[in-house]
Scaffold this active site. Structure first.
Site, PDB file in Angstrom:
ATOM      1  N   LEU A  46      -2.477   0.655   8.132  1.00  0.00           N
ATOM      2  CA  LEU A  46      -2.896   0.716   6.985  1.00  0.00           C
ATOM      3  C   LEU A  46      -3.041   2.268   6.637  1.00  0.00           C
ATOM      4  O   LEU A  46      -2.682   2.795   5.415  1.00  0.00           O
ATOM      5  CB  LEU A  46      -4.199   0.224   6.586  1.00  0.00           C
ATOM      6  CG  LEU A  46      -4.099  -1.333   6.271  1.00  0.00           C
ATOM      7  CD1 LEU A  46      -5.266  -2.102   6.206  1.00  0.00           C
ATOM      8  CD2 LEU A  46      -3.044  -1.825   5.406  1.00  0.00           C
ATOM      9  N   LEU A  51       0.760  -1.403   0.083  1.00  0.00           N
ATOM     10  CA  LEU A  51       0.114  -0.134   0.003  1.00  0.00           C
ATOM     11  C   LEU A  51       0.736   1.345   0.189  1.00  0.00           C
ATOM     12  O   LEU A  51       0.483   2.229  -0.708  1.00  0.00           O
ATOM     13  CB  LEU A  51      -0.898   0.129   1.237  1.00  0.00           C
ATOM     14  CG  LEU A  51      -1.725   1.381   1.251  1.00  0.00           C
ATOM     15  CD1 LEU A  51      -2.694   1.584   0.148  1.00  0.00           C
ATOM     16  CD2 LEU A  51      -2.687   1.104   2.618  1.00  0.00           C
ATOM     17  N   ALA A  52       1.836   1.392   0.690  1.00  0.00           N
ATOM     18  CA  ALA A  52       2.578   2.487   0.761  1.00  0.00           C
ATOM     19  C   ALA A  52       3.282   2.689  -0.438  1.00  0.00           C
ATOM     20  O   ALA A  52       3.465   3.862  -1.037  1.00  0.00           O
ATOM     21  CB  ALA A  52       3.814   2.442   1.935  1.00  0.00           C
ATOM     22  N   ARG A  74      -2.868  -7.195  24.436  1.00  0.00           N
ATOM     23  CA  ARG A  74      -2.194  -8.367  23.403  1.00  0.00           C
ATOM     24  C   ARG A  74      -0.833  -8.714  24.003  1.00  0.00           C
ATOM     25  O   ARG A  74      -0.336  -9.525  23.857  1.00  0.00           O
ATOM     26  CB  ARG A  74      -2.368  -7.912  22.108  1.00  0.00           C
ATOM     27  CG  ARG A  74      -3.760  -7.893  21.624  1.00  0.00           C
ATOM     28  CD  ARG A  74      -3.981  -7.981  20.042  1.00  0.00           C
ATOM     29  NE  ARG A  74      -3.294  -7.135  19.423  1.00  0.00           N
ATOM     30  CZ  ARG A  74      -3.555  -6.800  18.153  1.00  0.00           C
ATOM     31  NH1 ARG A  74      -4.879  -7.496  17.387  1.00  0.00           N
ATOM     32  NH2 ARG A  74      -3.209  -6.045  17.428  1.00  0.00           N
TER      33      ARG A  74
HETATM   34  C1  LIG Z   1      -1.970 -10.743   8.939  1.00  0.00           C
HETATM   35  C2  LIG Z   1      -2.055  -9.265   8.952  1.00  0.00           C
HETATM   36  C3  LIG Z   1      -3.085  -8.450   9.106  1.00  0.00           C
HETATM   37  C4  LIG Z   1      -3.053  -7.143   9.435  1.00  0.00           C
HETATM   38  N1  LIG Z   1      -3.990  -6.278   9.362  1.00  0.00           N
HETATM   39  C5  LIG Z   1      -4.125  -5.195   9.517  1.00  0.00           C
HETATM   40  C6  LIG Z   1      -5.276  -4.239   9.574  1.00  0.00           C
HETATM   41  O1  LIG Z   1      -6.384  -4.644   9.671  1.00  0.00           O
HETATM   42  N2  LIG Z   1      -5.017  -2.859   9.863  1.00  0.00           N
HETATM   43  C7  LIG Z   1      -4.141  -2.248   9.752  1.00  0.00           C
HETATM   44  O2  LIG Z   1      -3.902  -0.933   9.900  1.00  0.00           O
HETATM   45  N3  LIG Z   1      -2.794  -2.967   9.666  1.00  0.00           N
HETATM   46  C8  LIG Z   1      -3.031  -4.249   9.402  1.00  0.00           C
HETATM   47  N4  LIG Z   1      -1.461  -4.981   9.451  1.00  0.00           N
HETATM   48  C9  LIG Z   1      -0.394  -4.252   9.323  1.00  0.00           C
HETATM   49  C10 LIG Z   1      -0.577  -3.686   7.766  1.00  0.00           C
HETATM   50  O3  LIG Z   1      -0.848  -4.772   6.853  1.00  0.00           O
HETATM   51  C11 LIG Z   1       0.949  -3.358   7.217  1.00  0.00           C
HETATM   52  O4  LIG Z   1       1.758  -2.633   8.187  1.00  0.00           O
HETATM   53  C12 LIG Z   1       1.097  -2.829   5.880  1.00  0.00           C
HETATM   54  O5  LIG Z   1       0.175  -3.232   4.755  1.00  0.00           O
HETATM   55  C13 LIG Z   1       2.236  -2.418   5.381  1.00  0.00           C
HETATM   56  O6  LIG Z   1       2.222  -1.929   4.345  1.00  0.00           O
HETATM   57  P1  LIG Z   1       3.790  -1.634   3.418  1.00  0.00           P
HETATM   58  O7  LIG Z   1       3.265  -1.170   1.964  1.00  0.00           O
HETATM   59  O8  LIG Z   1       4.654  -0.587   4.389  1.00  0.00           O
HETATM   60  O9  LIG Z   1       4.430  -2.713   3.323  1.00  0.00           O
HETATM   61  P2  LIG Z   1       4.113  -4.298   2.700  1.00  0.00           P
HETATM   62  O10 LIG Z   1       2.754  -4.288   2.258  1.00  0.00           O
HETATM   63  O11 LIG Z   1       4.715  -5.136   3.379  1.00  0.00           O
HETATM   64  O12 LIG Z   1       4.891  -4.307   1.128  1.00  0.00           O
HETATM   65  C14 LIG Z   1       6.345  -4.619   1.355  1.00  0.00           C
HETATM   66  C15 LIG Z   1       6.946  -4.447  -0.189  1.00  0.00           C
HETATM   67  O13 LIG Z   1       8.324  -4.268  -0.260  1.00  0.00           O
HETATM   68  C16 LIG Z   1       8.782  -5.697  -0.906  1.00  0.00           C
HETATM   69  N5  LIG Z   1      10.308  -5.479  -0.495  1.00  0.00           N
HETATM   70  C17 LIG Z   1      10.757  -5.734   0.588  1.00  0.00           C
HETATM   71  N6  LIG Z   1      12.062  -6.095   0.592  1.00  0.00           N
HETATM   72  C18 LIG Z   1      12.468  -5.879  -0.745  1.00  0.00           C
HETATM   73  C19 LIG Z   1      13.641  -5.911  -1.338  1.00  0.00           C
HETATM   74  N7  LIG Z   1      15.001  -6.126  -0.796  1.00  0.00           N
HETATM   75  N8  LIG Z   1      13.535  -5.738  -2.667  1.00  0.00           N
HETATM   76  C20 LIG Z   1      12.485  -5.406  -3.204  1.00  0.00           C
HETATM   77  N9  LIG Z   1      11.357  -5.265  -2.655  1.00  0.00           N
HETATM   78  C21 LIG Z   1      11.388  -5.542  -1.517  1.00  0.00           C
HETATM   79  C22 LIG Z   1       7.958  -6.554  -0.737  1.00  0.00           C
HETATM   80  O14 LIG Z   1       8.119  -7.483  -1.772  1.00  0.00           O
HETATM   81  C23 LIG Z   1       6.717  -5.794  -0.761  1.00  0.00           C
HETATM   82  O15 LIG Z   1       6.351  -5.736  -2.151  1.00  0.00           O
HETATM   83  C24 LIG Z   1      -1.792  -6.538   9.253  1.00  0.00           C
HETATM   84  C25 LIG Z   1      -0.644  -7.074   9.051  1.00  0.00           C
HETATM   85  C26 LIG Z   1      -0.664  -8.541   8.888  1.00  0.00           C
HETATM   86  C27 LIG Z   1       0.514  -9.212   8.586  1.00  0.00           C
END
Ligand SMILES: Cc1cc2nc3c(=O)[nH]c(=O)nc-3n(C[C@H](O)[C@H](O)[C@H](O)COP(=O)(O)OP(=O)(O)OC[C@H]3O[C@@H](n4cnc5c(N)ncnc54)[C@H](O)[C@@H]3O)c2cc1C
Length: 528
Positions: free
Chosen positions: A384, A17-18, A286
């Site tokens: 999120l 998402l980020a 928790r």
């Molecule tokens: C089971 C579960 C349920 C959750 N439910 C909720 C919820 O209901 N509400 C809420 O607020 N939060 C929730 N969270 C937390 C939330 O989902 C995450 O904090 C959030 O989605 C993180 O988004 P992001 O875009 O920062 O990273 P991510 O969505 O984790 O994306 C990371 C990306 O970076 C890429 N990447 C990593 N390292 C490298 C590299 N070296 N080279 C290239 N690409 C790389 C990965 O492949 C991926 O594409 C939940 C988490 C989990 C695990």
């Protein structure tokens, strides 16, 4: 090996998402954008696993909530270690960010034309919205309801997608970040991506642990990439462990709500143990639940599979059928299920200001990889929100900076540096060799993190973790990769070792227990 030189105004590392929010915003501002991810864009990382709860104060049906209250709750949840400026951005821009998601066809649960808002622990008012994943083919990855429409839009907008790529290092020229290097995970190909701005959006570090709710690609790489390049990090000791994750697959992250309706935790001897750890018993927070279960398991009172039981025998059958239908389905007629605490969310990360600038020019960070928003602990549904709010901010700000300084091609010095990186990759030319040394080290690291840098921490264990990681770092540097697969494994484990080291070091340095960080040897624990 094929060597590719790619060019963009902005490189976004991470396809959750980020990353998607940042990429779309930067593209809208007129930048050429490349998004790189270890898996498929929009189908890798933790966003797809999310339960889809997003916190935002909407003026909904006369709800008495306010931005100030959202800020206050988030600060209290983080034990006031949060960066207040970032929290103000989170709460203040959450409604706009939700609007942006809606405009991008992300569906929210509605009733009579109004978005449904629910309460959640730690939020003093109803402000949690749910993205509607009911139309998805599989309910295992509800977050696809968020990433799906955004990925489609990114394709439509001509954002270049570099999928199945491991970014191995950032390119640093005189203290400024000018791109990154990476390896294709599917075929023998190395990349240098030359860009004016790099946005780190590579998520947290759950898969550094043997038992986690996170996807396998979330291994703390962003912390290692940033630290290696010279950026500052903070608060890495604060990792949230979810207390009730089923140990059998499909792995289910169980809601703690049934504890308010009569569910209890028991050990292998059928003893209800929560009252020994908290006067609130099974309604403790928790963190305390995770600490208690971890202690029971470590003391040999867990099941043979290093778990405890979540027992639903005390929950009224009517409630099980109505409120907890998914759990009832999962139980298949049983009354209890084996659960254990699992690494869930990293609160700390790369230091950013309110424009997502890191401490290095040219490098920005957003989402779970960034630190400061949640302080010592995170409220449910704020992650999120963080990913979309700061993703949009990072994209907008990085684009403005890049467009201000855009001068076309990289200069000669930069090209030389890229060439050096290529040679570094070319040194490891294919020569088949059967060895999984790097994979074994990865497993050792995860075991070490699970044993010493987990829910309950001691000085001696943390020191041991640091010493052993140093030895592993020496070992990998002395082991030469003999083929492309090993080269990939080498770079992956190198990043994981550094990330594990940084987390262990932060946990050793903070001698008090605070938020999600529990030091069992802290003299202050009676007040904890
Ligand atoms: C089971 C579960 C349920 C959750 N439910 C909720 C919820 O209901 N509400 C809420 O607020 N939060 C929730 N969270 C937390 C939330 O989902 C995450 O904090 C959030 O989605 C993180 O988004 P992001 O875009 O920062 O990273 P991510 O969505 O984790 O994306 C990371 C990306 O970076 C890429 N990447 C990593 N390292 C490298 C590299 N070296 N080279 C290239 N690409 C790389 C990965 O492949 C991926 O594409 C939940 C988490 C989990 C695990």
């Amino acid at each position: 090996m094929e060597l590719l030189d790619l060019h963009a105004d902005i490189l976004v590392i991470g396809g959750g998402l980020a990353g998607l929010s940042a990429a779309l915003q930067a593209r809208q501002a007129g930048c050429k954008v490349i998004v790189a991810a270890k898996g498929k864009i929009g189908r890798s990382g933790n966003t797809i696993m999310a339960r889809n709860s997003i916190a935002a104060v909407l003026d909904n049906k006369g709800n008495k909530d306010s931005i100030a209250r959202h800020i206050k709750d988030t600060m209290a949840g983080g034990d006031y270690l949060n960066d207040e400026k970032l929290v103000a951005v989170l709460a203040g821009e959450a409604p706009e960010a939700v609007n942006w998601l809606m405009q991008h066809r992300v569906p929210f649960l509605c009733e009579e034309g109004h978005v449904i808002v629910k309460g959640s622990p730690g939020h003093s008012a109803k402000r949690v919205l749910t993205v509607d994943g009911s139309a998805l083919k599989s309910q295992k990855t509800p977050g696809l309801a968020i990433t799906g429409p955004l990925t489609q839009e990114a394709k439509k907008q001509g954002i270049e997608m570099l999928e199945n790529v491991l970014i191995t290092s950032l390119l640093n020229k005189g203290g400024e970040i000018i791109g990154a290097c990476g390896l294709d995970r599917r075929r023998e190909r190395a990349f240098t991506i030359n860009s004016r701005g790099v946005i780190l959006a590579c998520g947290g570090a759950g898969s550094l642990y043997p038992f986690t709710t996170n996807t396998a690609d979330v291994t703390g790489d962003g912390y290692a990439l940033a630290s290696e390049a010279g950026a500052k990090l903070k608060d890495l000791e604060f990792i949230q462990f979810h207390p009730c994750v089923t140990i059998d697959s499909p792995r289910l992250v169980l809601s703690t709500a049934p504890f308010y309706d009569g569910a209890i935790l028991t050990n292998n001897f059928g003893e209800q143990y929560m009252y020994q750890y908290s006067v609130q018993g099974n309604m403790a927070t928790r963190d305390v639940m995770a600490q208690a279960s971890f202690s029971e398991i470590n003391a040999g009172r867990g099941t043979g599979r290093k778990a405890v039981f979540m027992d639903f025998g005390g929950v009224e059958p009517g409630f099980m059928a109505s409120k907890y239908a998914d759990i009832k389905d999962y139980l298949q007629g049983k009354l209890k299920v084996e659960v254990a605490p699992a690494a869930h969310f990293e609160m700390g990360g790369v230091v950013i200001d309110d424009h997502c600038n890191t401490t290095l020019p040219g490098l920005y960070a957003c989402g779970e990889v960034a630190g400061g928003v949640h302080g010592a602990n995170r409220l449910a549904a704020n992650a999120l929100t963080e990913a979309v709010v700061f993703g949009l901010r990072a994209g907008k700000h990085a684009a403005a900076e890049v467009l201000r300084h855009r001068s076309g091609k990289c200069d000669e010095n930069q090209s030389v540096q890229l060439q050096c990186k290529k040679q570094q990759f070319s040194e490891f030319l294919p020569a088949h060799h059967e060895s999984n040394a790097f994979r074994l080290i990865t497993q050792e690291l995860c075991r070490l993190m699970g044993r010493h840098v987990s829910v309950v921490r001691y000085k001696a264990g943390l020191q041991k973790a640091l010493n052993e990681i140093e030895i592993m770092q020496e070992r990998i540097n002395q082991t030469e990769p003999h083929d492309y697969r090993q080269l990939l494994d080498y770079h992956q484990v190198k990043l994981m070792l550094l990330s594990g080291y940084l987390i262990s070091q932060a946990a050793l340095q903070r001698e008090e227990s605070k938020g999600a960080h529990y030091r069992a040897d802290s003299i202050m624990n009676s007040e904890y």
